[in-house]
Design a protein around this motif. Structure first.
Motif, mmCIF file in Angstrom:
data_model
loop_
_atom_site.group_PDB
_atom_site.id
_atom_site.type_symbol
_atom_site.label_atom_id
_atom_site.label_comp_id
_atom_site.label_asym_id
_atom_site.label_seq_id
_atom_site.Cartn_x
_atom_site.Cartn_y
_atom_site.Cartn_z
ATOM 1 N N UNK A 274 5.747 -7.195 0.343
ATOM 2 C CA UNK A 274 4.622 -6.719 -0.416
ATOM 3 C C UNK A 274 4.392 -5.302 -0.525
ATOM 4 N N UNK A 275 3.354 -5.169 -1.592
ATOM 5 C CA UNK A 275 3.242 -3.560 -2.011
ATOM 6 C C UNK A 275 2.128 -3.161 -1.203
ATOM 7 N N UNK A 276 1.945 -1.816 -1.163
ATOM 8 C CA UNK A 276 0.913 -1.239 -0.506
ATOM 9 C C UNK A 276 -0.305 -1.864 -0.462
ATOM 10 N N UNK A 277 -0.529 -1.928 -1.645
ATOM 11 C CA UNK A 277 -2.119 -2.464 -2.089
ATOM 12 C C UNK A 277 -2.352 -3.930 -1.630
ATOM 13 N N UNK A 278 -1.318 -4.632 -1.847
ATOM 14 C CA UNK A 278 -1.409 -6.106 -1.164
ATOM 15 C C UNK A 278 -1.653 -6.265 0.124
ATOM 16 N N UNK A 279 -0.940 -5.218 0.907
ATOM 17 C CA UNK A 279 -1.021 -5.168 2.181
ATOM 18 C C UNK A 279 -2.339 -4.781 2.745
ATOM 19 N N UNK A 280 -2.912 -3.634 1.849
ATOM 20 C CA UNK A 280 -4.380 -3.103 2.176
ATOM 21 C C UNK A 280 -5.329 -4.162 2.028
ATOM 22 N N UNK A 281 -5.212 -5.016 0.969
ATOM 23 C CA UNK A 281 -6.022 -6.326 0.643
ATOM 24 C C UNK A 281 -6.156 -7.105 1.932
ATOM 25 N N UNK A 282 -4.781 -7.399 2.365
ATOM 26 C CA UNK A 282 -4.694 -8.543 3.500
ATOM 27 C C UNK A 282 -5.403 -7.829 4.831
ATOM 28 N N UNK A 283 -5.251 -6.424 4.923
ATOM 29 C CA UNK A 283 -5.777 -5.861 6.155
ATOM 30 C C UNK A 283 -7.374 -6.174 6.019
ATOM 31 N N UNK A 284 -7.782 -5.976 4.758
ATOM 32 C CA UNK A 284 -9.357 -5.788 4.705
ATOM 33 C C UNK A 284 -9.832 -7.215 4.882
ATOM 34 N N UNK A 285 -9.042 -8.267 4.389
ATOM 35 C CA UNK A 285 -9.600 -9.710 4.834
ATOM 36 C C UNK A 285 -9.291 -9.814 6.287
ATOM 37 N N UNK A 286 -8.433 -9.311 6.870
ATOM 38 C CA UNK A 286 -8.238 -9.643 8.319
ATOM 39 C C UNK A 286 -9.082 -9.111 9.073
ATOM 40 N N UNK A 287 -9.595 -7.725 8.806
ATOM 41 C CA UNK A 287 -10.873 -7.048 9.305
ATOM 42 C C UNK A 287 -12.275 -7.497 9.230
ATOM 43 N N UNK A 288 -12.213 -8.489 8.064
ATOM 44 C CA UNK A 288 -13.501 -9.251 7.630
ATOM 45 C C UNK A 288 -13.512 -10.580 8.741
ATOM 46 N N UNK A 289 -12.311 -11.059 9.018
ATOM 47 C CA UNK A 289 -12.104 -12.313 9.718
ATOM 48 C C UNK A 289 -12.356 -11.913 11.082
ATOM 49 N N UNK A 290 -11.791 -10.818 11.388
ATOM 50 C CA UNK A 290 -11.880 -10.306 13.028
ATOM 51 C C UNK A 290 -13.325 -10.202 13.337
ATOM 52 N N UNK A 291 -14.085 -9.572 12.164
ATOM 53 C CA UNK A 291 -15.519 -9.112 12.529
ATOM 54 C C UNK A 291 -16.317 -10.482 12.845
#
Length: 96
Positions: free
Chosen positions: A2-19
């Motif tokens: 995965x690219x850096x931008x794809x990983x950042x997008x997944x991270x943001x999705x995971x952060x939202x799911x965690x919250x």
């Protein structure tokens, strides 16, 4: 890979799911706490305890005062130069 931008997008999705999961679980825990408090009739002091009362002059009030300069010392920390080698009781502030 995965690219850096794809990983950042997944991270943001995971952060939202965690919250969201944290909020749901926090609401459940708070509900359980409230039910337990109501069932046993706990008071805030039972749950959180009471604050300790300050002892002596620990409120920061000066205990000793130099009669000529007016410098003060609360009795904590290093002894000031004007008290070194002297009896501190002769400099005690009246009433303490």
């Amino acid at each position: 890979m995965a690219t850096y931008k794809e990983l950042l997008a997944r991270k943001q999705e995971l952060d939202a799911e965690i919250e969201r999961a944290r909020q749901v679980e926090a609401e459940q825990a708070l509900s359980t706490v409230r039910e337990t408090i109501a069932a046993f009739g706990f008071t805030p002091d039972d749950v959180f305890g009471t604050r300790r009362k300050a002892r002596g002059a620990s409120n920061g009030a000066p205990r000793f005062r130099h009669p000529e300069t007016g410098e003060t010392w609360g009795g904590r920390g290093p002894r000031p130069r004007w008290l070194k080698g002297k009896d501190p009781e002769q400099f005690r502030v009246a009433g303490l």
